[in-house]
Design an enzyme around this catalytic site. Structure first.
Site, mmCIF file in Angstrom:
data_model
loop_
_atom_site.group_PDB
_atom_site.id
_atom_site.type_symbol
_atom_site.label_atom_id
_atom_site.label_comp_id
_atom_site.label_asym_id
_atom_site.label_seq_id
_atom_site.Cartn_x
_atom_site.Cartn_y
_atom_site.Cartn_z
ATOM 1 N N ASP A 14 0.805 -1.228 0.000
ATOM 2 C CA ASP A 14 0.000 0.000 0.000
ATOM 3 C C ASP A 14 0.836 1.274 0.000
ATOM 4 O OD1 ASP A 14 -2.230 -1.689 0.166
ATOM 5 O OD2 ASP A 14 -2.107 -1.722 2.348
ATOM 6 N N LYS A 17 1.779 1.938 -5.285
ATOM 7 C CA LYS A 17 2.332 1.341 -6.509
ATOM 8 C C LYS A 17 1.438 1.623 -7.711
ATOM 9 C CE LYS A 17 2.338 -2.667 -4.365
ATOM 10 N NZ LYS A 17 2.127 -2.274 -2.963
ATOM 11 N N HIS A 42 -4.811 -1.659 -5.639
ATOM 12 C CA HIS A 42 -3.980 -0.573 -6.161
ATOM 13 C C HIS A 42 -4.877 0.576 -6.617
ATOM 14 C CE1 HIS A 42 -0.580 -3.688 -7.126
ATOM 15 N NE2 HIS A 42 -0.888 -3.616 -5.843
ATOM 16 N N GLN A 220 1.900 -6.385 -3.327
ATOM 17 C CA GLN A 220 2.403 -6.521 -1.947
ATOM 18 C C GLN A 220 3.765 -5.816 -1.847
ATOM 19 O OE1 GLN A 220 1.037 -9.716 -3.466
ATOM 20 N NE2 GLN A 220 -0.804 -8.740 -2.776
HETATM 21 P P1 GDP Z 1 -0.718 0.247 -3.581
HETATM 22 O O1 GDP Z 1 -1.331 -0.994 -3.071
HETATM 23 O O2 GDP Z 1 0.763 0.293 -3.366
HETATM 24 O O3 GDP Z 1 -1.063 0.563 -5.013
HETATM 25 O O4 GDP Z 1 -1.319 1.440 -2.689
HETATM 26 P P2 GDP Z 1 -2.862 1.633 -2.240
HETATM 27 O O5 GDP Z 1 -3.631 2.102 -3.412
HETATM 28 O O6 GDP Z 1 -3.371 0.448 -1.512
HETATM 29 O O7 GDP Z 1 -2.688 2.771 -1.136
HETATM 30 C C1 GDP Z 1 -2.100 3.995 -1.426
HETATM 31 C C2 GDP Z 1 -3.080 5.108 -1.034
HETATM 32 O O8 GDP Z 1 -2.399 6.330 -1.005
HETATM 33 C C3 GDP Z 1 -4.197 5.291 -2.054
HETATM 34 O O9 GDP Z 1 -5.355 5.707 -1.385
HETATM 35 C C4 GDP Z 1 -3.657 6.386 -2.957
HETATM 36 O O10 GDP Z 1 -4.687 7.125 -3.598
HETATM 37 C C5 GDP Z 1 -2.947 7.259 -1.941
HETATM 38 N N1 GDP Z 1 -1.791 8.006 -2.454
HETATM 39 C C6 GDP Z 1 -0.810 7.570 -3.276
HETATM 40 N N2 GDP Z 1 0.150 8.514 -3.390
HETATM 41 C C7 GDP Z 1 -0.217 9.558 -2.603
HETATM 42 C C8 GDP Z 1 0.376 10.817 -2.262
HETATM 43 O O11 GDP Z 1 1.470 11.161 -2.706
HETATM 44 N N3 GDP Z 1 -0.316 11.605 -1.395
HETATM 45 C C9 GDP Z 1 -1.527 11.240 -0.880
HETATM 46 N N4 GDP Z 1 -2.132 12.080 -0.028
HETATM 47 N N5 GDP Z 1 -2.125 10.086 -1.185
HETATM 48 C C10 GDP Z 1 -1.466 9.237 -2.028
HETATM 49 P P1 IMO Z 2 -0.896 -4.278 -2.192
HETATM 50 O O1 IMO Z 2 -0.476 -4.860 -3.522
HETATM 51 C C1 IMO Z 2 -0.948 -4.698 2.146
HETATM 52 C C2 IMO Z 2 -1.033 -8.778 3.773
HETATM 53 C C3 IMO Z 2 -2.287 -9.164 4.530
HETATM 54 C C4 IMO Z 2 -1.676 -10.136 5.536
HETATM 55 C C5 IMO Z 2 -0.611 -10.864 4.715
HETATM 56 C C6 IMO Z 2 -1.054 -12.195 4.150
HETATM 57 O O2 IMO Z 2 -2.167 -3.541 -2.251
HETATM 58 O O3 IMO Z 2 0.212 -3.528 -1.567
HETATM 59 P P2 IMO Z 2 -2.724 -12.868 2.186
HETATM 60 O O4 IMO Z 2 -4.191 -12.601 2.007
HETATM 61 O O5 IMO Z 2 -1.870 -12.342 1.080
HETATM 62 O O6 IMO Z 2 -2.432 -14.302 2.496
HETATM 63 O O7 IMO Z 2 -2.332 -12.052 3.524
HETATM 64 O O8 IMO Z 2 -0.283 -9.976 3.650
HETATM 65 N N1 IMO Z 2 -1.263 -8.265 2.390
HETATM 66 C C7 IMO Z 2 -1.185 -6.955 2.058
HETATM 67 N N2 IMO Z 2 -0.989 -5.859 2.814
HETATM 68 N N3 IMO Z 2 -1.064 -4.579 0.808
HETATM 69 C C8 IMO Z 2 -1.233 -5.664 0.033
HETATM 70 O O9 IMO Z 2 -1.227 -5.594 -1.315
HETATM 71 C C9 IMO Z 2 -1.345 -6.924 0.657
HETATM 72 N N4 IMO Z 2 -1.540 -8.181 0.214
HETATM 73 C C10 IMO Z 2 -1.472 -8.986 1.283
HETATM 74 O O10 IMO Z 2 -2.889 -8.073 5.154
HETATM 75 O O11 IMO Z 2 -1.013 -9.431 6.554
HETATM 76 MG MG MG Z 3 -2.850 -1.647 -1.787
#
Ligand code: GDP
Ligand code: IMO
Ligand code: MG
Length: 420
Positions: A14, A17, A42, A220
């Site tokens: 998170d 990416k 994502h 992840q």
């Molecule tokens: P990923 O799994 O790595 O793609 O990340 P996620 O989408 O799960 O979580 C990233 C969160 O941060 C999302 O809600 C994005 O919209 C937000 N986000 C990403 N870059 C920025 C930033 O530079 N500033 C802020 N405020 N939010 C961001």
């Molecule tokens: P993105 O791509 C954050 C965590 C789960 C748990 C562990 C194992 O959005 O960054 P699983 O269901 O994969 O067997 O869970 O991994 N986990 C993540 N945490 N971002 C993710 O993906 C995750 N994918 C799995 O919360 O701790």
């Molecule tokens: Mg994510």
């Protein structure tokens, strides 16, 4: 031949990416997802719209050919829902390709994920999406690949699987699965998915040989890697650079830039050691300012300071050529910012070498360097315009890990980014 750009999470996921992949995909011909499944979430935000992608590569928004690689485990129901959501939003999915070698997640995988969590004393806090059990079946050679799912072998393979899984579920006093009902439902999904299923390995290599630009979307992150993460509190795939090769058929010489994505703070969702976690008001403040609630499970994310000891480890394993740091705007809203530059053990020894052993990590105390906050980085797109406090923070990170922060996120939108 053009080199392939790879985007990988550097901590516990998170990090943003999706946002950087969306950016890099604007001039890419192919966008690949390599590992994981719909445990990933994502987020891509543009033109006032927000999409949370779980399986389909984020490059779909730029019109790149979007490939779900052989290393991904695919829940067909979730995939079809995602295709539907995109189509309803006017985003074409004609460029979507699914590897014939990707494995399929079935209802018994999801149920077994729940059951395994119930049975464990050390809960992992999985996403309950059936990821671990689907990868277990893959390794045990019981898995059903896309090529089998769409063929007339599917009925027999599913029958065998359900019969053997039912024995296990019955042992635990759980309801057995109804083969006929599952077969009927999943045969319907297979029919819909069939047009997207192809050999992706030769396709990717031919594209490269023909001068096409390819980007890879990791899912992840490093500390959730099955080998290099904080085992057992990890996911069930290789989320680091090796997983990119195994999950696509790319070779080591194909790899170009490797972008490690971090936030200007850190977060973790699920159980497991987290040295810089903040269990106080500052942690709550970061969660609210950064909207740190899971994209996939909506769980509140654990929040803390950026950990350079862990980041240095992720750099070593992945060979990051560049760092992408999101949420600079978020940390600017805090009065002060802390950066973890060492771990102190019980005996008072300080180290900057990360270990993934949870028993050792739980006793480590972070050694912090403090920085001034209270700066406004929101929506800034030029490095020169950043306040000096922000630049000092960025420089300290670069000096420690010796990798340039090439992209800086200053908001959730596609446009909120500094490119250096
Ligand atoms: P990923 O799994 O790595 O793609 O990340 P996620 O989408 O799960 O979580 C990233 C969160 O941060 C999302 O809600 C994005 O919209 C937000 N986000 C990403 N870059 C920025 C930033 O530079 N500033 C802020 N405020 N939010 C961001
Ligand atoms: P993105 O791509 C954050 C965590 C789960 C748990 C562990 C194992 O959005 O960054 P699983 O269901 O994969 O067997 O869970 O991994 N986990 C993540 N945490 N971002 C993710 O993906 C995750 N994918 C799995 O919360 O701790
Ligand atoms: Mg994510």
């Amino acid at each position: 031949m053009k080199k392939v750009d790879v985007v990988l999470g550097a901590f516990f996921g998170d990090e943003g990416k999706g946002k950087i992949i969306d950016y890099l995909s604007t001039n890419a011909d192919l966008s690949l997802r390599c590992a994981g499944g719909n445990n990933a979430g994502h987020t891509i935000t543009f033109d006032g719209k927000k999409f949370a992608m779980h399986l389909i590569p984020s490059g779909i928004f730029s019109g790149a050919v979007s490939i779900i690689g052989n290393g991904v485990v695919v829940d067909p129901k979730v995939l079809l829902e995602e295709i539907d959501t995109l189509q309803k939003a006017g985003i074409s999915t004609k460029n979507l390709i699914i590897s014939d070698k990707a494995h399929v997640i079935f209802p018994y995988h999801k149920e077994y994920d729940v059951l395994e969590e119930e049975m464990r004393s050390n809960k992992i806090g999985t996403t309950k999406r059936g990821i671990g059990p689907a990868y277990s079946d893959k390794m045990a050679r019981f898995g059903i690949r896309m090529e089998d799912f769409i063929s007339n072998k599917f009925k027999e393979l599913l029958k065998q699987n359900i019969e053997s899984k039912n024995k296990i579920f019955e042992l635990y006093g759980k309801e057995p699965f109804d083969f006929e009902a599952i077969y009927k439902e999943y045969k319907g999904y297979a029919k819909k998915i069939k047009p997207y299923v192809k050999d992706t390995i030769n396709y990717i290599h031919s594209a490269l040989e023909n001068g096409k630009k390819v980007v890879c979307e990791g899912a992840q992150a490093a500390l959730l890697d099955i080998d290099f993460g904080t085992y057992p509190y990890v996911t069930s795939s290789n989320t680091t650079i090796g997983g990119i090769l195994n999950g696509t058929g790319l070779n080591a010489s194909n790899i170009g830039r490797v972008y490690g994505v971090i936030k200007a703070y850190s977060s973790r969702v699920g159980e497991g050691p987290y040295v810089t976690e903040l269990l106080d008001k500052t942690g709550d403040q970061i969660r609210e300012l950064g909207h740190e609630y899971g994209t996939t499970t909506k769980r509140p994310r654990r929040c803390g300071w950026l950990d350079l000891v862990a980041l240095k480890y992720a750099v070593r394993i992945n060979g990051f050529t560049d760092i992408v740091m999101n949420h600079l705007d978020t940390v600017g809203k805090l009065d002060k910012i802390k950066l973890c530059v060492g771990y102190k053990d019980k005996a008072g020894n300080i180290t900057s070498e990360y270990t993934t052993n949870p028993d050792i990590l739980k006793d480590m105390k972070p050694v912090y360097k403090e920085f001034k906050g209270n700066f406004n980085a929101e929506h800034i797109t030029k490095y020169a315009r950043l306040p000096k406090e922000a630049k000092q923070y960025i420089k300290a990170i670069e000096d420690f890990i010796k990798v340039k922060i090439s992209f800086i996120g200053t908001g959730a939108d596609r446009e909120d980014m500094i490119v250096r």
